[in-house]
Design an enzyme around this catalytic site. Structure first.
Site, PDB file in Angstrom:
ATOM      1  CG  ASP A  41      -1.738   1.233   1.365  1.00  9.22           C
ATOM      2  OD1 ASP A  41      -2.595   1.438   0.492  1.00  9.22           O
ATOM      3  OD2 ASP A  41      -1.521   2.015   2.311  1.00  9.22           O
ATOM      4  CD  GLU A  66      -2.412   2.232  -3.588  1.00  8.90           C
ATOM      5  OE1 GLU A  66      -1.682   2.275  -2.597  1.00  8.90           O
ATOM      6  OE2 GLU A  66      -3.362   3.011  -3.783  1.00  8.90           O
TER       7      GLU A  66
END
Lengths: 496, 496
Positions: B196, B236
């Site tokens: 993330d 990401e």
């Protein structure tokens, strides 16, 4: 233009678009149903546009009245019957202002380039962590927004939001801008100038850039300029109470922002000690408020945010309990409008109508207003409080702006209905009394013990006393006879 | 623990608390009504707590499953039937984590002091405007929050919100923390690790601190560690498309974040050129998405934010038109959830369900999903999109969080009702086809001209074609016979 000195009688504070609908309509209310109640009115920002990103506090053109609300002639007309207070937004302008848009497009080649502050204008050689951590800001983050001006990346100084661009008030262009704004206001008869967020107006390296000696010098200059044009100056600063006292000694007028949380604390706990202490030391050249267009500021009564070892009027634990009590009394509504939850510019303010903060209890609502009206200073009554308005959860949901919970748009029917309510009728009666009874021109004393709080005025034979049981919220007002009426007692509880 | 290599078949992406209610309940859905549809599932953050300030992306304890959702054994059980993807939040932890709370209390004397980044850890001698303006951040402001650590004011590095404290991933304590998190995940059978916000993970003076060579080195280290424990890594990053292509060459898996805005642009305008161009150059080691738990990212198709002269897949004007079209098609709802209006962490994302962005038009909704499923990569379907969910304006109003418009909590009845709808039934049929038809193991080609877009797969005798009129949104899927069924045509318009 010559005009009488600004009155020290009660003032209304309202948005023209949210009460009445326009400046002429607000004038009609003040001269009609509210005749004899208010000597003055603070019209919240009515510049172009009144409905920007910060409800008028981000003007695109500060020298123009938004045509949807009226004209400078309408302001001048109102000023013939009422002292008009208006905001002078000295710290910033809208990102959409013509001047800043030119800087965005042309960068350093714009003639307006010097008008705005960047990181480099204050720290030309850079700054380290300690230097930047010193900047005071009652919200998270540093006051900079990266933007491309012309072809160059800059850190634009944005104390409030990225849509509000800080002025360089030391620059020639910045000074000229402020002069134009001041002249526009006083030319229309504005007699009181509220310096919005002036505490942040001057940035000085090596300092907190908040209410520094350089800021005081700036306020002195603005005050001199306003006085030369016949206007008084009100300084808006949320800060530790001792700093407020010091500031009050140097300016025309300050807000008493400590009063609202202290009134709530007193009515929640029945403990009158903190309020008595404040009434003993507070400055009297103050505008008193309970509610305003902003939230209920708890920073004003807590320990110092800048020098954390200086105690407040309330302890940190009492401040926490106060905030929790507001949330409880409002059935949790204020929690939804406050702090991180509601994209607030100021997490130290609790957003809630004052009526909801008091559980919609008419007796405590009126008692709170009576405390305000018996406290020395110029009482200012926010339109939502005057009408005993409740939290506007719909508006909050629509905008996501926490403060909108206390910024209801009243239509004519709602206003009409409020005049008939006991709470509003009684507050209007107290306002008329405060405005006309000669006792309030005399000497003020705080009496009583424990939960019994007595606020007493005496002026020769004229007397006016508020006697309040802070524990139950039950109170009465006793006034001596005067030219307008006989001696009487006004009981501050609704007939059941 | 040994396990088969992660599957490349379709994946569901969902919050366990918003679909099913817990990890075992989500497992039951995947093995019950969704049997044969998905090979994998991305369970959005289920750590302690799953419902913090950023919906689980601000863990207090990243190594613990929130007991309200289940246990590590529940994760391990799900991993026996499905490839499980889980988030590794490498950039930050919650301000409420035990380690940061200790630093708040004790400052430099805390053993965890080195684990977190401050301004001074990256710029020990300070920094000037140009240096700080270089930091990349797709939101306003600088990534610093003033806080008092022990007795000293610091500028804590907070890329996202003041509640998310950035780790110093170069420190020993930071490394040990990340090792513990990775081990917790792979020990429970997690086969895909989503890194993330890893693009912001490494801060390097003199750079943008976003996807620098130092960031790539960090990703390489994390990837090696994950692979050694049998897991793949998904990176990401929202960024300019050319940067995405470069990143894809260096990592296991990237997201195809350009696809959602290009699909909308194609179906809004009937102009297939931008989508064709992207299908020509895009990396195929991608997770394809239409909707996710975040907004629809327009930065991914626009001109470069870091080097503004590099054109995007769409022009700036096309991006603006796209954003306006989403607002129009959703009847203005997305506007309330997007940008400044809704306290968004990322103003470059539009918040709206994909179904509402397509006017709740079942044919276009299914056509969009068909484009995704025919695009090379691992298709991931967000639970709200799977169930043709509409904007949750109530949740948005309650939380004020823009992205909550697309994070509805489905109860069992709503889930049951969705299985009966034409839109969801047809998407499930397309997913089964994508999962099992051998054509998708072969060669991919884009055909057709103008508004007629044909996405064709061929693997020996096995063929599968999506034929779509982008102008009308009318499409069909033609597949050859295979072991599971006969040759057939699936019309992508509801029976009227």
């Amino acid at each position: 233009m010559t005009r009488p000195a600004p009155s020290t009688g009660p003032q209304l504070i309202a948005y023209a678009d949210r009460l009445g609908g326009s400046i002429p309509a607000l004038t009609a209310l003040l001269r009609g149903p509210l005749a004899g109640v208010f000597d003055g009115v603070h019209i919240l920002p009515f510049y172009t546009p009144f409905d920007g990103a910060d409800a008028g506090f981000d003007p695109v053109d500060h020298t123009a009245v938004d045509p949807r609300l009226g004209t400078w002639s309408d302001v001048a007309d109102l000023a013939t019957s009422h002292t008009v207070m208006a905001d002078m937004i000295v710290n910033h302008v809208s990102v959409d202002s013509a001047a800043f848009q030119d800087v965005l497009a042309r960068g350093d080649r714009s003639p307006a380039a010097g008008m705005f502050l960047t990181f480099g204008s204050v720290y030309p050689d850079g700054a380290d962590e300690a230097e930047l951590a010193r900047i005071y800001r009652p919200r998270p983050g540093l006051p900079f927004t990266p933007m491309t001006l012309g072809d160059t990346r800059h850190l634009v100084w944005t104390t409030f939001t990225p849509q509000q661009i800080d002025l360089d008030v030391r620059s020639t262009a910045g000074r000229e801008y402020l002069d134009q704004v001041l002249t526009a206001l006083t030319s229309a008869g504005v007699g009181m100038i509220r310096l919005d967020a002036v505490g942040y107006g001057v940035k000085t390296p090596g300092t907190s850039s908040f209410m520094t000696p350089e800021t005081f010098a700036f306020i002195d200059e603005l005050t001199a300029a306003a006085r030369a044009q016949g206007a008084q100056v009100l300084v808006e600063i949320h800060s530790h109470y001792q700093r407020q006292i010091a500031i009050a000694e140097r300016v025309d007028l300050v807000y008493d922002f400590a009063l609202p949380p202290l009134v709530l604390h007193t009515l929640y706990t029945g403990d009158t000690a903190a309020l008595r202490h404040w009434l003993d030391v507070r400055p009297s050249n103050a505008i008193t408020v309970l509610d305003t267009h902003d939230g209920i500021g708890v920073v004003d009564v807590g320990p110092d945010q800048i020098e954390p070892h200086a105690p407040g009027l309330l302890t940190a634990a009492q401040v926490d309990a106060l905030v929790e009590s507001i949330h409880e009394h409002s059935g949790g509504q204020s929690r939804e409008a406050t702090g991180w939850a509601a994209s607030n510019v100021d997490v130290y303010q609790v957003n809630c109508t004052f009526y909801d903060a008091l559980d919609r209890d008419d007796a405590r609502h009126v008692a709170a207003r009576a405390i305000q009206l018996f406290t020395p200073g110029i009482p200012q009554v926010y339109y939502v409080g005057l009408l005993a308005g409740v939290n506007d959860m719909d508006l909050l949901a629509r905008t996501g702006v926490g403060r909108d919970i206390n910024r209801h748009r009243f239509d004519a029917e709602e206003v009409e209905a409020a005049w008939g309510s006991w709470a509003t009728r009684t507050v209007l009666e107290l306002l008329r009394l405060r405005r006309s009874h000669p006792a309030f021109g005399g000497r003020f004393r705080v009496e009583g013990e424990g939960a019994e709080l007595i606020l007493a005025w005496e002026n020769g034979d004229a007397t006016a006393r508020l006697v309040l049981d802070a524990g139950s919220g039950v109170g009465r007002v006793e006034v001596s006879a005067d030219g307008d009426g006989p001696a009487r007692t006004l009981v501050l509880t609704p007939e059941s």
